[in-house]
Design an enzyme around this catalytic site. Structure first.
Site, PDB file in Angstrom:
ATOM      1  N   SER A   1       0.802  -1.262   0.000  1.00  0.00           N
ATOM      2  CA  SER A   1      -0.026  -0.014   0.000  1.00  0.00           C
ATOM      3  C   SER A   1       0.790   1.296  -0.024  1.00  0.00           C
ATOM      4  O   SER A   1       2.057   1.191   0.450  1.00  0.00           O
ATOM      5  CB  SER A   1      -1.121  -0.139   1.239  1.00  0.00           C
ATOM      6  OG  SER A   1      -1.534  -1.242   1.185  1.00  0.00           O
TER       7      SER A   1
HETATM    8  N1  SAH Z   1      -0.942  -4.841   4.276  1.00  0.00           N
HETATM    9  C1  SAH Z   1      -0.087  -5.090   2.892  1.00  0.00           C
HETATM   10  C2  SAH Z   1      -0.755  -4.759   1.539  1.00  0.00           C
HETATM   11  C3  SAH Z   1      -2.147  -5.227   1.280  1.00  0.00           C
HETATM   12  S1  SAH Z   1      -2.321  -5.839  -0.283  1.00  0.00           S
HETATM   13  C4  SAH Z   1       1.296  -4.598   3.041  1.00  0.00           C
HETATM   14  O1  SAH Z   1       1.553  -3.854   4.048  1.00  0.00           O
HETATM   15  O2  SAH Z   1       2.181  -4.884   2.114  1.00  0.00           O
HETATM   16  C5  SAH Z   1      -3.981  -6.991   0.071  1.00  0.00           C
HETATM   17  C6  SAH Z   1      -3.581  -8.457   0.585  1.00  0.00           C
HETATM   18  O3  SAH Z   1      -4.670  -8.851   0.981  1.00  0.00           O
HETATM   19  C7  SAH Z   1      -2.936  -9.078  -0.711  1.00  0.00           C
HETATM   20  O4  SAH Z   1      -1.778  -9.865  -0.400  1.00  0.00           O
HETATM   21  C8  SAH Z   1      -3.864 -10.306  -0.615  1.00  0.00           C
HETATM   22  O5  SAH Z   1      -3.489 -11.582  -0.754  1.00  0.00           O
HETATM   23  C9  SAH Z   1      -4.665 -10.488   0.521  1.00  0.00           C
HETATM   24  N2  SAH Z   1      -6.044 -10.888   0.860  1.00  0.00           N
HETATM   25  C10 SAH Z   1      -7.124 -10.686  -0.098  1.00  0.00           C
HETATM   26  N3  SAH Z   1      -8.119 -11.375   0.357  1.00  0.00           N
HETATM   27  C11 SAH Z   1      -7.535 -11.992   1.453  1.00  0.00           C
HETATM   28  C12 SAH Z   1      -8.263 -12.980   2.614  1.00  0.00           C
HETATM   29  N4  SAH Z   1      -9.470 -13.331   2.249  1.00  0.00           N
HETATM   30  N5  SAH Z   1      -7.615 -13.438   3.411  1.00  0.00           N
HETATM   31  C13 SAH Z   1      -6.249 -12.854   3.767  1.00  0.00           C
HETATM   32  N6  SAH Z   1      -5.732 -12.088   2.637  1.00  0.00           N
HETATM   33  C14 SAH Z   1      -6.378 -11.640   1.779  1.00  0.00           C
END
Ligand code: SAH
Length: 213
Positions: A61
């Site tokens: 992000s």
């Molecule tokens: N917080 C992260 C960025 C998040 S991007 C950072 O600091 O880098 C969003 C993430 O959510 C992705 O890696 C994706 O795989 C995950 N995601 C999406 N749906 C999800 C779910 N149901 N459970 C766990 N992770 C999920």
């Protein structure tokens, strides 16, 4: 550019100018070198206030959004926090400096693994990374004082609401995944939940199931 004094000063200046004012959050973000969480060709852009691609088609992000979400979460030092969407592990590293314990889950096992590796390298010992469908929460560790969802949900997921302790709060981007979403702060009270709308954001969707590779 390395995360030297000048890069850090510029990074913090940008965060402040975008509304990240909480000194605890700024101090935590000053400590965590974002470049360690950004791979390959994008490393050079690690200190820009922009989201960047990571493995598995996901994104790390935008730093100012990380800061604003962390600020809105208002984490306390004794808190047990659940993050849904580990991605690179950057947000989890920041949370680790602000609270007692972080559980972070990602549905992509390779991301969970590489995030754990970076956190271990940094000697961060109060974060546990798990490959799991975070939409179901983490019942075995519930209740949580704080929950941070870093993927967009159409509604705040019911299991996550249920796993929030009374008095606790959750920050979650809500809306259709291919549109902009609204960041919502949900606070649990004795008799129900309060919903407060914060800013507009854009996140990858919260999907079901686990991807093993
Ligand atoms: N917080 C992260 C960025 C998040 S991007 C950072 O600091 O880098 C969003 C993430 O959510 C992705 O890696 C994706 O795989 C995950 N995601 C999406 N749906 C999800 C779910 N149901 N459970 C766990 N992770 C999920």
């Amino acid at each position: 550019m390395s995360y030297d004094a000048e890069a850090r000063m510029q990074f913090l200046f940008t965060l402040r100018s975008r509304g990240v004012r909480d000194p605890r959050v700024l101090t935590a973000m000053e400590k965590v070198d974002r470049q360690l969480f950004v791979g390959g060709v994008f490393e050079a852009r690690a200190y820009e206030d922009t989201p960047l691609p990571i493995a598995c088609g996901q994104t790390i992000s935008q730093p100012s959004i990380v800061g604003l979400m962390t600020q809105a979460l208002d984490v306390q030092t004794r808190d047990k926090v659940l993050e849904v969407g580990t991605g690179s592990g950057y947000q989890a590293a920041i949370l680790s400096h602000l609270c007692r314990r972080v559980y972070t889950v990602d549905r992509h096992r390779p991301l969970a693994r590489s995030a754990q590796t970076v956190l271990d390298q940094l000697g961060i010992a109060n974060v546990t990374v798990l490959a799991a469908d975070g939409g179901r929460g983490l019942p075995e560790q519930a209740p949580f004082d704080r929950i941070l969802v870093t993927a967009a949900a159409e509604d705040p997921p019911g299991p996550l609401l249920a796993q929030l302790r009374v008095g606790g709060s959750m920050v979650v981007p809500v809306g259709q995944s291919d549109h902009v979403q609204t960041l919502v702060k949900v606070t649990r009270h004795d008799t129900g939940y309060d919903y407060e709308e914060l800013e507009t954001v854009r996140f990858v969707p919260l999907l079901e199931g686990v991807e093993l590779d």
